[in-house]
Scaffold this motif. Structure first.
Motif, PDB file in Angstrom:
ATOM      1  N   ASP A  24     -10.505  -2.747  11.351  1.00  0.00           N
ATOM      2  CA  ASP A  24      -9.843  -2.193  12.528  1.00  0.00           C
ATOM      3  C   ASP A  24      -8.427  -2.744  12.640  1.00  0.00           C
ATOM      4  OD1 ASP A  24      -9.419  -0.819  14.907  1.00  0.00           O
ATOM      5  OD2 ASP A  24     -10.099  -2.506  16.124  1.00  0.00           O
ATOM      6  N   HIS A  25      -7.676  -2.640  11.552  1.00  0.00           N
ATOM      7  CA  HIS A  25      -6.279  -3.064  11.615  1.00  0.00           C
ATOM      8  C   HIS A  25      -5.418  -1.984  10.984  1.00  0.00           C
ATOM      9  CE1 HIS A  25      -5.970  -4.196   7.295  1.00  0.00           C
ATOM     10  NE2 HIS A  25      -7.243  -4.460   7.428  1.00  0.00           N
ATOM     11  N   ALA A  34       4.947  -6.282  20.679  1.00  0.00           N
ATOM     12  CA  ALA A  34       5.815  -5.112  20.524  1.00  0.00           C
ATOM     13  C   ALA A  34       6.245  -4.953  19.065  1.00  0.00           C
ATOM     14  CB  ALA A  34       7.027  -5.239  21.433  1.00  0.00           C
ATOM     15  N   GLU A  35       6.540  -6.066  18.406  1.00  0.00           N
ATOM     16  CA  GLU A  35       6.919  -6.001  16.996  1.00  0.00           C
ATOM     17  C   GLU A  35       5.754  -5.530  16.137  1.00  0.00           C
ATOM     18  OE1 GLU A  35       9.592  -8.560  14.998  1.00  0.00           O
ATOM     19  OE2 GLU A  35       9.893  -9.819  16.767  1.00  0.00           O
ATOM     20  N   LEU A  36       4.564  -5.996  16.461  1.00  0.00           N
ATOM     21  CA  LEU A  36       3.386  -5.557  15.710  1.00  0.00           C
ATOM     22  C   LEU A  36       3.138  -4.066  15.903  1.00  0.00           C
ATOM     23  CD1 LEU A  36       0.895  -8.506  16.294  1.00  0.00           C
ATOM     24  CD2 LEU A  36       1.869  -7.794  14.109  1.00  0.00           C
ATOM     25  N   GLU A  79     -16.477 -15.247  15.780  1.00  0.00           N
ATOM     26  CA  GLU A  79     -15.776 -14.160  16.469  1.00  0.00           C
ATOM     27  C   GLU A  79     -15.169 -13.161  15.488  1.00  0.00           C
ATOM     28  OE1 GLU A  79     -14.179 -16.692  20.359  1.00  0.00           O
ATOM     29  OE2 GLU A  79     -12.867 -16.357  18.635  1.00  0.00           O
ATOM     30  N   ALA A  80     -14.906 -13.599  14.279  1.00  0.00           N
ATOM     31  CA  ALA A  80     -14.174 -12.785  13.297  1.00  0.00           C
ATOM     32  C   ALA A  80     -15.143 -11.887  12.532  1.00  0.00           C
ATOM     33  CB  ALA A  80     -13.409 -13.698  12.333  1.00  0.00           C
ATOM     34  N   ARG A  81     -15.558 -10.805  13.135  1.00  0.00           N
ATOM     35  CA  ARG A  81     -16.561  -9.943  12.515  1.00  0.00           C
ATOM     36  C   ARG A  81     -15.947  -8.938  11.541  1.00  0.00           C
ATOM     37  NH1 ARG A  81     -21.063 -12.576  13.017  1.00  0.00           N
ATOM     38  NH2 ARG A  81     -22.182 -10.656  12.482  1.00  0.00           N
ATOM     39  N   LEU A  82     -14.679  -8.608  11.717  1.00  0.00           N
ATOM     40  CA  LEU A  82     -14.048  -7.632  10.840  1.00  0.00           C
ATOM     41  C   LEU A  82     -13.733  -8.248   9.479  1.00  0.00           C
ATOM     42  CD1 LEU A  82     -11.609  -6.049  13.428  1.00  0.00           C
ATOM     43  CD2 LEU A  82     -13.752  -5.065  12.586  1.00  0.00           C
ATOM     44  N   PRO A  83     -13.973  -7.529   8.393  1.00  0.00           N
ATOM     45  CA  PRO A  83     -13.821  -8.117   7.059  1.00  0.00           C
ATOM     46  C   PRO A  83     -12.469  -8.761   6.783  1.00  0.00           C
ATOM     47  CG  PRO A  83     -14.977  -6.029   6.903  1.00  0.00           C
ATOM     48  CD  PRO A  83     -14.520  -6.154   8.327  1.00  0.00           C
ATOM     49  N   LYS A  84     -11.363  -8.085   7.143  1.00  0.00           N
ATOM     50  CA  LYS A  84     -10.041  -8.629   6.812  1.00  0.00           C
ATOM     51  C   LYS A  84      -9.760  -9.898   7.608  1.00  0.00           C
ATOM     52  CE  LYS A  84      -7.195  -6.914   4.565  1.00  0.00           C
ATOM     53  NZ  LYS A  84      -6.871  -7.065   3.118  1.00  0.00           N
ATOM     54  N   LEU A 112      -2.346 -15.324  20.289  1.00  0.00           N
ATOM     55  CA  LEU A 112      -2.623 -14.126  19.506  1.00  0.00           C
ATOM     56  C   LEU A 112      -4.115 -13.993  19.209  1.00  0.00           C
ATOM     57  CD1 LEU A 112       0.381 -14.372  17.035  1.00  0.00           C
ATOM     58  CD2 LEU A 112      -0.026 -12.459  18.586  1.00  0.00           C
ATOM     59  N   TRP A 113      -4.744 -15.093  18.837  1.00  0.00           N
ATOM     60  CA  TRP A 113      -6.178 -15.045  18.527  1.00  0.00           C
ATOM     61  C   TRP A 113      -6.985 -14.643  19.760  1.00  0.00           C
ATOM     62  CZ3 TRP A 113      -8.650 -15.203  13.940  1.00  0.00           C
ATOM     63  CH2 TRP A 113     -10.043 -15.241  13.996  1.00  0.00           C
ATOM     64  N   ALA A 114      -6.604 -15.163  20.904  1.00  0.00           N
ATOM     65  CA  ALA A 114      -7.376 -14.933  22.131  1.00  0.00           C
ATOM     66  C   ALA A 114      -7.365 -13.470  22.562  1.00  0.00           C
ATOM     67  CB  ALA A 114      -6.832 -15.804  23.258  1.00  0.00           C
ATOM     68  N   THR A 115      -6.415 -12.662  22.075  1.00  0.00           N
ATOM     69  CA  THR A 115      -6.386 -11.257  22.475  1.00  0.00           C
ATOM     70  C   THR A 115      -7.564 -10.476  21.912  1.00  0.00           C
ATOM     71  OG1 THR A 115      -5.091 -10.448  20.578  1.00  0.00           O
ATOM     72  CG2 THR A 115      -3.860 -11.322  22.488  1.00  0.00           C
ATOM     73  N   GLY A 116      -8.116 -10.935  20.788  1.00  0.00           N
ATOM     74  CA  GLY A 116      -9.206 -10.218  20.142  1.00  0.00           C
ATOM     75  C   GLY A 116      -8.770  -9.052  19.279  1.00  0.00           C
ATOM     76  N   ASP A 117      -7.486  -8.711  19.295  1.00  0.00           N
ATOM     77  CA  ASP A 117      -6.973  -7.604  18.499  1.00  0.00           C
ATOM     78  C   ASP A 117      -6.891  -8.007  17.026  1.00  0.00           C
ATOM     79  OD1 ASP A 117      -5.293  -4.923  18.480  1.00  0.00           O
ATOM     80  OD2 ASP A 117      -4.168  -6.395  17.299  1.00  0.00           O
ATOM     81  N   ALA A 118      -7.325  -7.113  16.139  1.00  0.00           N
ATOM     82  CA  ALA A 118      -7.375  -7.461  14.716  1.00  0.00           C
ATOM     83  C   ALA A 118      -6.003  -7.767  14.142  1.00  0.00           C
ATOM     84  CB  ALA A 118      -8.040  -6.336  13.928  1.00  0.00           C
ATOM     85  N   ASP A 119      -5.021  -6.924  14.427  1.00  0.00           N
ATOM     86  CA  ASP A 119      -3.678  -7.157  13.901  1.00  0.00           C
ATOM     87  C   ASP A 119      -3.110  -8.484  14.400  1.00  0.00           C
ATOM     88  OD1 ASP A 119      -3.669  -4.679  12.583  1.00  0.00           O
ATOM     89  OD2 ASP A 119      -2.968  -3.647  14.380  1.00  0.00           O
TER      90      ASP A 119
END
Length: 231
Positions: A36-37, A16-18, A93-98, A61-68
């Protein structure tokens, strides 16, 4: 003095904070660069500072797969608690650049498994995974070059960088520039390789920023170093 324990929060509360830190304009800009963040990163870092280190929360948090949420996980985890295989899986698993970059910079580089992972990833057939190996090699070029075959690295960069996929090419170019910056004995060759290959020579660079074209990058950082008095 005893350390203040981190605040106990649930995954739902953190999410919720994110969500409150979401910036649609930032998300749109990042999307154009393959990311995708959309969280405000200053706010994200402030949240991480308040949460402090919380390994169980980081795993959730990591297990959610969400970038943020993965970016926050990187900031609140305990790098030394991950096994070599866990870090290998996370990197794949970390395909997004950031997320990929933060995982390497903030977690893998602080792990006792960093050198083994560097060798494993450099030999990987996946160019995104291999790029992580080059990023770790670049860090060693700057901080712990003993034992590295710098002429061999330059040979490989010269042979492969021009045709490499974008993410791998960027990582190899960074290594080329770092060798030229940190190692005067190899500077002339590093500049010559950059001039011959012309990788990122026409990359659009905002005013006030250093161009990623290796010969320009090397010259500018060396110039700054020479202007800075030795302490």
């Amino acid at each position: 003095m005893a350390r203040t324990p981190p605040p106990q929060v649930t995954l739902a509360e953190v999410r919720a904070e994110l969500a409150a830190l979401e910036d649609p304009r930032m998300r749109a800009v990042n999307a154009r660069h393959g990311d995708d963040h959309g969280v405000n990163l200053t706010g994200l870092r402030g949240l991480a500072k308040r949460l402090k280190t919380q390994q169980p929360l980081a795993l959730e948090l990591w297990a959610t797969g969400d970038a943020d949420e993965r970016l926050l996980a990187v900031l609140v985890c305990r790098p030394r608690d991950f096994s070599l295989d866990e870090l290998d899986t996370m990197l794949r698993e970390a395909r997004l650049p950031k997320v990929h970059g933060w995982l390497v910079d903030h977690v893998v580089e602080k792990s006792p498994h960093v050198e083994e992972l560097r060798g494993r990833w450099l030999a990987d057939a996946d160019p995104v995974v291999e790029s992580a190996g080059w990023a770790l090699t670049t860090d060693r070029v700057a901080k712990a070059p003993d034992g590295l075959d710098l002429p061999g690295l330059l040979d490989e960069i010269e042979a492969r960088m021009a045709a490499a996929p974008d993410r791998l090419q960027w990582a190899m170019n960074h290594c080329l520039a770092q060798i030229g910056i940190e190692h005067p004995a190899h500077r002339e060759r590093a500049v010559a390789i950059g001039e011959r290959l012309q990788v990122l020579a026409d990359y659009p660079t905002p005013r006030g920023c250093t161009a990623p074209f290796a010969p320009v990058w090397i010259a500018e950082i060396v110039r700054r170093q020479e202007l800075t008095p030795a302490r």
